[in-house]
Design an enzyme around this catalytic site. Structure first.
Site, PDB file in Angstrom:
ATOM      1  N   CYS A 145      36.609  47.013  42.932  1.00 38.63           N
ATOM      2  CA  CYS A 145      38.015  46.676  42.716  1.00 38.63           C
ATOM      3  C   CYS A 145      38.903  47.903  42.959  1.00 38.63           C
ATOM      4  CB  CYS A 145      38.216  46.051  41.340  1.00 38.63           C
ATOM      5  SG  CYS A 145      39.790  45.158  41.186  1.00 38.63           S
TER       6      CYS A 145
ATOM      7  N   HIS B 169      34.073  41.578  41.466  1.00 39.73           N
ATOM      8  CA  HIS B 169      33.522  42.241  40.280  1.00 39.73           C
ATOM      9  C   HIS B 169      32.085  41.799  40.015  1.00 39.73           C
ATOM     10  CE1 HIS B 169      37.032  44.350  38.566  1.00 39.73           C
ATOM     11  NE2 HIS B 169      37.744  43.403  39.158  1.00 39.73           N
TER      12      HIS B 169
ATOM     13  N   GLU C 127      30.055  43.206  38.141  1.00 38.65           N
ATOM     14  CA  GLU C 127      29.725  43.535  36.746  1.00 38.65           C
ATOM     15  C   GLU C 127      30.233  42.493  35.758  1.00 38.65           C
ATOM     16  OE1 GLU C 127      33.911  45.269  36.993  1.00 38.65           O
ATOM     17  OE2 GLU C 127      32.306  44.577  38.336  1.00 38.65           O
TER      18      GLU C 127
END
Length: 240
Positions: free
Chosen positions: A95, A185, A187
Site C-alpha cells: 500500500c 493488503h 496482511e
C-alpha cells in the site's frame, strides 16, 4: 542471524488496533515470522533505519499518510529504499510501501482516478510472466483486500507489472530480482477489512459508494495472503 526489518510508516486506527492488533503483528502472522526474527522501526515516529547491510530484508507497511505529501521521514525512507536496491536487499512494499517504493525509484504516485478503492477486489495477473519467482504460481484471478486513495500511476522505468484490478492497473510490481510491492493488503484478514469499511462508511456514503454492498462482498483472500509467506520462504526469512 540478521533480523527482518518491518519499516512501520503508520499504524492502524485506534478502534481497529484495540480489537485486531496492529501492522507489525499482522505482517508477522501472514509472513510466518517468529517475533525474535523481527526488528520494527517506526519511521513515521522519527526512528532511524539501520544500514541496509544490517538486515536480511524489509517489509514496508501501509500508512494513513500520502506519499505526495513528501514528509521528511517518508523522503528519508525513500532514500533508504534506493540504498537497499543498490545491494539487492529483499524488499516487500504494501500500500503506502508500494507507492513509496515506486516514488523512490522514479515512478509517479498520485490520487487514483475515480476515488478510493476499498473492499475485496478481483485481481488479474498479467500474462507473460509464468516463470516469475513470486507471481508465476498465481492463478489468472484471485481476490485481495484494498483500501487506498493514492496509487501508482506510472511505475518506474524497468518495473514489471504483474497484476491489476479493474480500477488500478498497477496492483503488483516487480522492481528487481528481490524487490516487489503490492497495492493490496496481503496482511489483512476479512475481519480487518470489514473493520476498515465500517470506519469509512460515512466517507463512502458521501462519495456515492454503496458501503453495504462493499461490506457484504468481503471474503477470504488466501492466495493474496500467501504471497507474504512465499516471499519470506524464498528469501530465507523462515525455516518452513
Amino acid at each position: 542471524m540478521k533480523p527482518v526489518l518491518i519499516i512501520r510508516t503508520g499504524r492502524a486506527p485506534d478502534s481497529i488496533r484495540a480489537r485486531h492488533g496492529d501492522f507489525p503483528h499482522w505482517f508477522r502472522v501472514a509472513a510466518g515470522l517468529r517475533p525474535e526474527r523481527l526488528r520494527i522501526v517506526d519511521v513515521a515516529a522519527g526512528e532511524a533505519l539501520p544500514a541496509a547491510g544490517e538486515v536480511a530484508g524489509a517489509i514496508v507497511t501501509g500508512s494513513a499518510a500520502m506519499v505526495t505529501e513528501k514528509l521528511a521521514w517518508s523522503e528519508a525512507t525513500a532514500g533508504w529504499i534506493r540504498d537497499a536496491m543498490d545491494v539487492n536487499l529483499p524488499l516487500f512494499g504494501v500500500c503506502y510501501g508500494h507507492q513509496l517504493m515506486t516514488h523512490a525509484l522514479g515512478g509517479r504516485v498520485d490520487y487514483l482516478p475515480g476515488g478510493r478503492e476499498i473492499g475485496t477486489q478481483s485481481i488479474e495477473t498479467a500474462p507473460g510472466h509464468p516463470h516469475d519467482l513470486l507471481a508465476g504460481g498465481l492463478p489468472a484471478r484471485f481476490r485481495a483486500h484494498t483500501t487506498h486513495e493514492q496509487s501508482v500511476l506510472e511505475p518506474p522505468a524497468g518495473a514489471q507489472v504483474l497484476a491489476s484490478s479493474a480500477r488500478d492497473p498497477n496492483q503488483l510490481l516487480r522492481y528487481g530480482p528481490n524487490a516487489i510491492s503490492v497495492q493490496f493488503h496481503p496482511e489483512f484478514n476479512a475481519e480487518v477489512m470489514r473493520a476498515y469499511i465500517r470506519r469509512k462508511r460515512d466517507d463512502l456514503h458521501r462519495e456515492g459508494a454503496d458501503a453495504a454492498r462493499i461490506f457484504s462482498a468481503v471474503g477470504a483472500t488466501p492466495i493474496a495472503r500467501r504471497l507474504l509467506r512465499r516471499f519470506a520462504r524464498r528469501h530465507g526469512w523462515t525455516s518452513a
